[in-house]
Design a protein around this motif. Structure first.
Motif, PDB file in Angstrom:
ATOM      1  N   ALA A  97      10.072   7.143  -9.901  1.00 41.38           N
ATOM      2  CA  ALA A  97       9.476   8.382  -9.397  1.00 41.38           C
ATOM      3  C   ALA A  97      10.444   9.549  -9.529  1.00 41.38           C
ATOM      4  CB  ALA A  97       9.054   8.204  -7.939  1.00 41.38           C
ATOM      5  N   ILE A  98      11.709   9.311  -9.220  1.00 44.69           N
ATOM      6  CA  ILE A  98      12.706  10.380  -9.315  1.00 44.69           C
ATOM      7  C   ILE A  98      12.845  10.844 -10.763  1.00 44.69           C
ATOM      8  CG2 ILE A  98      15.149  10.939  -9.020  1.00 44.69           C
ATOM      9  CD1 ILE A  98      15.130   8.934  -6.641  1.00 44.69           C
ATOM     10  N   ASP A  99      12.910   9.896 -11.689  1.00 46.60           N
ATOM     11  CA  ASP A  99      13.014  10.257 -13.104  1.00 46.60           C
ATOM     12  C   ASP A  99      11.767  11.001 -13.580  1.00 46.60           C
ATOM     13  OD1 ASP A  99      15.523   9.131 -13.364  1.00 46.60           O
ATOM     14  OD2 ASP A  99      14.766   7.193 -14.051  1.00 46.60           O
ATOM     15  N   LEU A 100      10.595  10.526 -13.152  1.00 44.00           N
ATOM     16  CA  LEU A 100       9.351  11.153 -13.590  1.00 44.00           C
ATOM     17  C   LEU A 100       9.187  12.541 -12.975  1.00 44.00           C
ATOM     18  CD1 LEU A 100       6.833  10.889 -15.283  1.00 44.00           C
ATOM     19  CD2 LEU A 100       5.731   9.648 -13.414  1.00 44.00           C
ATOM     20  N   LEU A 101       9.649  12.718 -11.749  1.00 44.05           N
ATOM     21  CA  LEU A 101       9.614  14.044 -11.132  1.00 44.05           C
ATOM     22  C   LEU A 101      10.409  15.049 -11.964  1.00 44.05           C
ATOM     23  CD1 LEU A 101      10.008  13.198  -7.330  1.00 44.05           C
ATOM     24  CD2 LEU A 101       8.150  14.542  -8.329  1.00 44.05           C
ATOM     25  N   GLU A 102      11.572  14.633 -12.420  1.00 46.93           N
ATOM     26  CA  GLU A 102      12.403  15.517 -13.242  1.00 46.93           C
ATOM     27  C   GLU A 102      11.703  15.847 -14.556  1.00 46.93           C
ATOM     28  OE1 GLU A 102      16.115  13.521 -13.706  1.00 46.93           O
ATOM     29  OE2 GLU A 102      16.706  13.766 -11.606  1.00 46.93           O
ATOM     30  N   MET A 103      11.086  14.835 -15.170  1.00 41.13           N
ATOM     31  CA  MET A 103      10.407  15.047 -16.442  1.00 41.13           C
ATOM     32  C   MET A 103       9.209  15.977 -16.282  1.00 41.13           C
ATOM     33  SD  MET A 103       8.673  12.264 -19.039  1.00 41.13           S
ATOM     34  CE  MET A 103       7.039  12.368 -18.304  1.00 41.13           C
ATOM     35  N   LEU A 104       8.426  15.769 -15.224  1.00 41.28           N
ATOM     36  CA  LEU A 104       7.241  16.597 -15.003  1.00 41.28           C
ATOM     37  C   LEU A 104       7.614  18.038 -14.666  1.00 41.28           C
ATOM     38  CD1 LEU A 104       4.966  14.146 -12.973  1.00 41.28           C
ATOM     39  CD2 LEU A 104       4.685  14.860 -15.352  1.00 41.28           C
ATOM     40  N   ALA A 160      11.446  -4.867  -3.441  1.00 34.33           N
ATOM     41  CA  ALA A 160      12.094  -4.639  -4.732  1.00 34.33           C
ATOM     42  C   ALA A 160      11.210  -3.780  -5.632  1.00 34.33           C
ATOM     43  CB  ALA A 160      12.403  -5.977  -5.408  1.00 34.33           C
ATOM     44  N   THR A 161       9.906  -4.023  -5.592  1.00 34.45           N
ATOM     45  CA  THR A 161       8.976  -3.235  -6.397  1.00 34.45           C
ATOM     46  C   THR A 161       8.962  -1.779  -5.941  1.00 34.45           C
ATOM     47  OG1 THR A 161       7.595  -5.196  -6.715  1.00 34.45           O
ATOM     48  CG2 THR A 161       6.587  -3.068  -7.189  1.00 34.45           C
ATOM     49  N   ILE A 162       9.015  -1.560  -4.637  1.00 35.35           N
ATOM     50  CA  ILE A 162       9.061  -0.194  -4.107  1.00 35.35           C
ATOM     51  C   ILE A 162      10.363   0.485  -4.521  1.00 35.35           C
ATOM     52  CG2 ILE A 162       9.203   1.163  -1.982  1.00 35.35           C
ATOM     53  CD1 ILE A 162       7.298  -0.975  -0.728  1.00 35.35           C
ATOM     54  N   ASN A 163      11.476  -0.247  -4.480  1.00 39.41           N
ATOM     55  CA  ASN A 163      12.752   0.326  -4.908  1.00 39.41           C
ATOM     56  C   ASN A 163      12.709   0.730  -6.385  1.00 39.41           C
ATOM     57  OD1 ASN A 163      13.971   0.062  -2.399  1.00 39.41           O
ATOM     58  ND2 ASN A 163      14.774  -1.983  -2.835  1.00 39.41           N
ATOM     59  N   LEU A 164      12.084  -0.104  -7.202  1.00 38.39           N
ATOM     60  CA  LEU A 164      11.909   0.249  -8.612  1.00 38.39           C
ATOM     61  C   LEU A 164      11.066   1.506  -8.753  1.00 38.39           C
ATOM     62  CD1 LEU A 164      11.230  -3.088 -10.543  1.00 38.39           C
ATOM     63  CD2 LEU A 164      13.099  -1.489 -10.911  1.00 38.39           C
ATOM     64  N   ALA A 165       9.997   1.568  -7.979  1.00 40.97           N
ATOM     65  CA  ALA A 165       9.101   2.723  -8.049  1.00 40.97           C
ATOM     66  C   ALA A 165       9.818   4.003  -7.635  1.00 40.97           C
ATOM     67  CB  ALA A 165       7.877   2.491  -7.164  1.00 40.97           C
ATOM     68  N   TYR A 209       0.813  -1.218   0.000  1.00 35.74           N
ATOM     69  CA  TYR A 209       0.000   0.000   0.000  1.00 35.74           C
ATOM     70  C   TYR A 209       0.851   1.274   0.000  1.00 35.74           C
ATOM     71  CZ  TYR A 209      -3.566  -3.444   1.095  1.00 35.74           C
ATOM     72  OH  TYR A 209      -4.389  -4.549   1.057  1.00 35.74           O
ATOM     73  N   LEU A 210       2.158   1.133   0.227  1.00 39.99           N
ATOM     74  CA  LEU A 210       3.048   2.281   0.067  1.00 39.99           C
ATOM     75  C   LEU A 210       3.065   2.756  -1.384  1.00 39.99           C
ATOM     76  CD1 LEU A 210       6.175   1.188   2.174  1.00 39.99           C
ATOM     77  CD2 LEU A 210       4.485   2.913   2.792  1.00 39.99           C
ATOM     78  N   LEU A 211       2.706   1.863  -2.304  1.00 42.97           N
ATOM     79  CA  LEU A 211       2.756   2.173  -3.730  1.00 42.97           C
ATOM     80  C   LEU A 211       1.527   2.926  -4.231  1.00 42.97           C
ATOM     81  CD1 LEU A 211       4.157  -1.279  -4.806  1.00 42.97           C
ATOM     82  CD2 LEU A 211       5.310   0.894  -5.256  1.00 42.97           C
ATOM     83  N   VAL A 212       0.511   3.075  -3.403  1.00 41.07           N
ATOM     84  CA  VAL A 212      -0.733   3.703  -3.860  1.00 41.07           C
ATOM     85  C   VAL A 212      -0.494   5.097  -4.453  1.00 41.07           C
ATOM     86  CG1 VAL A 212      -2.961   4.633  -3.118  1.00 41.07           C
ATOM     87  CG2 VAL A 212      -2.270   2.335  -2.405  1.00 41.07           C
ATOM     88  N   PRO A 213       0.208   6.020  -3.767  1.00 38.97           N
ATOM     89  CA  PRO A 213       0.412   7.342  -4.375  1.00 38.97           C
ATOM     90  C   PRO A 213       1.260   7.302  -5.638  1.00 38.97           C
ATOM     91  CG  PRO A 213       1.649   7.144  -2.326  1.00 38.97           C
ATOM     92  CD  PRO A 213       0.740   5.968  -2.389  1.00 38.97           C
ATOM     93  N   PHE A 214       2.189   6.351  -5.726  1.00 38.53           N
ATOM     94  CA  PHE A 214       3.001   6.238  -6.944  1.00 38.53           C
ATOM     95  C   PHE A 214       2.139   5.794  -8.119  1.00 38.53           C
ATOM     96  CE2 PHE A 214       5.454   3.437  -9.794  1.00 38.53           C
ATOM     97  CZ  PHE A 214       6.310   4.389 -10.337  1.00 38.53           C
TER      98      PHE A 214
END
Length: 271
Positions: free
Chosen positions: A204-211, A195-200, A71-76
């Protein structure tokens, strides 16, 4: 659960349905009605997570139960789906997606899931020298590949164990290396979600830069158009942005080894 209304679904089933929509939207051109439905479901998940009090600000990842890690992944997931909503005024979408990514990043930071070098880079903003930024991207890429490899390893181990069990049930010999494979679903489930959270976090960092770059571009276009008395965005600029975003998502979804944990409906067991 398919016949239940969203309001009647338990959190685990609602999250799984929303996650399927997120995964499908990442792999192909997303249907807008489906994307919006996924956003609505994830917003409902957020409400339920808050009401259930699943997370506390003084917890770290070790304090979170394996069943609740996902559920940590919900906002992502909500950020990525929101980013796919198409409307003429793109800026509110970009801002909403960016805000959810920041929320995800901040919560992962509180849970001690974000690497120290990423925290330092975030605190510096964009002031790091080019060489340092390049080194950070390389380190992030290596973490991403390690997480993908971990997910692939778990997937293959579960497949071997499944073959071993089927062979035992049929009283036939099993292949070399498949004898007595320990059945540790709980540990595997936790490793897979971490591992899935680490991928996210990497995405997220890359998408933050793009946005951030996109918002700056769109704001500049809008300001110019207001000065020129125009009412609509430059279609060429928006089309160019759309192509870049679709390429980014396509590349992210197509990376080898990106096998997210899957759950059996009703008991949250990894498949």
């Amino acid at each position: 659960m398919g016949g239940l209304a969203m309001e009647e679904m338990p959190l685990s089933a609602l999250f799984e349905e929303a996650r399927k929509i997120h995964l499908g939207a990442s792999e192909s051109r997303a249907d807008q009605d489906v994307v919006k439905k996924g956003c609505e479901m994830l917003q409902k998940c957020e409400d339920m997570v808050g009401k259930l009090g699943l997370f506390s600000s003084n917890e770290t990842k070790e304090d979170i139960s394996t069943n609740n890690l996902k559920y940590l992944l919900v906002p992502f997931y909500l950020a990525e789906l929101t980013e796919k909503i198409k409307q003429e005024d793109r800026i509110p979408i970009v801002k909403a997606s960016y805000a959810k990514l920041k929320e995800f990043f901040s919560f992962c930071e509180a849970m001690e899931l974000v690497p120290e070098e990423e925290l330092e880079a975030s605190s510096r903003g964009g002031s790091a020298p080019p060489a340092d930024r390049r080194a950070l991207k390389i380190a992030r890429f290596k973490r991403q590949k390690a997480a993908e490899a971990k997910l692939l390893e778990i997937k293959e181990r579960k497949e071997r164990r499944g073959r071993s069990k089927r062979a035992a049930a049929l009283s036939t010999p099993v292949e070399s290396g498949e004898e007595d494979i320990p059945d540790d679903d709980s540990e595997e489930e936790r490793d897979a979600w971490l591992a899935t959270i680490n991928l996210a976090i990497c995405k997220a960092i890359d998408l933050l830069e793009m946005l951030k770059r996109e918002e700056e571009m769109l704001s500049a276009i809008k300001e110019k158009q207001l000065k020129d008395g125009e009412d609509v965005f430059s279609r060429d600029a928006l089309d160019d942005r759309t192509k870049k975003a679709e390429t980014w998502h396509k590349d992210a979804a197509a990376r080898p080894g990106l096998n997210l944990p899957k759950f059996h409906p009703g008991n949250n067991t990894l498949l």
